[in-house]
Design an enzyme around this catalytic site. Structure first.
Site, short mmCIF file in Angstrom:
data_model
loop_
_atom_site.label_atom_id
_atom_site.label_comp_id
_atom_site.label_asym_id
_atom_site.label_seq_id
_atom_site.Cartn_x
_atom_site.Cartn_y
_atom_site.Cartn_z
N SER A 50 -3.48 -29.78 -7.91
CA SER A 50 -2.71 -29.24 -9.02
C SER A 50 -1.33 -28.88 -8.52
O SER A 50 -1.17 -28.33 -7.43
CB SER A 50 -3.39 -27.99 -9.60
OG SER A 50 -2.67 -27.51 -10.72
N GLU A 51 -0.31 -29.21 -9.33
CA GLU A 51 1.07 -29.10 -8.86
C GLU A 51 1.50 -27.67 -8.57
O GLU A 51 2.49 -27.44 -7.88
CB GLU A 51 2.03 -29.74 -9.85
CG GLU A 51 2.19 -28.99 -11.14
CD GLU A 51 3.13 -29.70 -12.09
OE1 GLU A 51 4.21 -29.15 -12.35
OE2 GLU A 51 2.79 -30.78 -12.58
N ASN A 52 0.78 -26.67 -9.09
CA ASN A 52 1.14 -25.28 -8.79
C ASN A 52 0.64 -24.84 -7.42
O ASN A 52 0.89 -23.71 -7.02
CB ASN A 52 0.63 -24.33 -9.88
CG ASN A 52 -0.86 -24.42 -10.10
OD1 ASN A 52 -1.41 -25.52 -10.20
ND2 ASN A 52 -1.53 -23.30 -10.19
#
Length: 214
Positions: A50-52
């Protein structure tokens, strides 16, 4: 008027999950693509990113067991599998931009036959204000797949010759999964790999704004 046969969103997610190879590192974009996490085959190791800043996500937690300190990029609570980890946002983007993702699955407003992607803005006053990490994902992943409905609410094809919305990335989409078909984009052509049961190829062609091949 007879209703079109369609795959449900869960069935599209299942189809995508079955096509992800064992050992792949995969990013699931905000919206429909997050459903894929619940359909990954139990005998296959797929590492979800996940990009976070999360690597090794599992399926969504059971109701009542959510931990809102552990979320995906869409602010949905997720689980972490054994060996999973979380880290700085900048490190996450370095993974995305450095070509370390095997597949990313994104939603879309439009996809062109040349593989151009438009998925962040429609011009509506309440539209998402910025492209976010979608540009980095679309260009950085080794393969970009799109999960979307085949038609807009107005009945217009989302598969187009040229995108009319602001672009996220050029020539980046390899495959499109819709509620009507699975379509491979090869050399500027839209090749139908699969079609929902009960829908004739001719009807799919009528509903699509681009020439289709088999």
């Amino acid at each position: 008027m007879t209703a079109l046969p369609r795959w449900s969103r869960a069935e599209i997610a299942q189809r995508i999950a079955n096509d992800i190879p064992d050992g792949a590192v995969v990013n699931l974009g905000i919206g429909l693509p997050t459903l894929v996490a619940s359909h990954l085959p139990a005998d296959r190791e797929v590492i979800l990113h996940s990009e976070n800043g999360v690597l090794g996500m599992g399926p969504p937690p059971p109701e009542g067991e959510e931990d809102f300190d552990l979320i995906n990029a869409g602010k949905q609570p997720v689980t972490l599998l054994p060996g999973g980890c979380y880290f700085h946002h900048a490190d996450s983007f370095a993974m995305m931009r450095g070509g370390h993702l095997d597949v990313c699955v994104l939603g879309a407003f439009q996809v062109s036959t040349g593989g151009d992607l438009a998925n962040w803005h429609t011009g509506a006053p309440d539209a998402i204000p910025a492209v976010g990490g979608a540009m980095d994902l679309a260009i950085g992943a080794k393969q970009t797949w799109v999960m979307m409905e085949h038609l807009t609410k107005q009945g217009e094809s989302k598969l187009v010759e040229a995108c009319s919305y602001p672009l996220t990335g050029l020539a980046c989409v390899r495959r499109v999964y819709t509620d009507l078909a699975v379509i491979e984009l090869v050399d500027g052509k839209a090749q139908v790999r699969d079609i929902v049961a009960g829908l004739a190829f001719e009807e799919l062609q009528r509903l699509s704004a681009v020439p289709l091949t088999r």
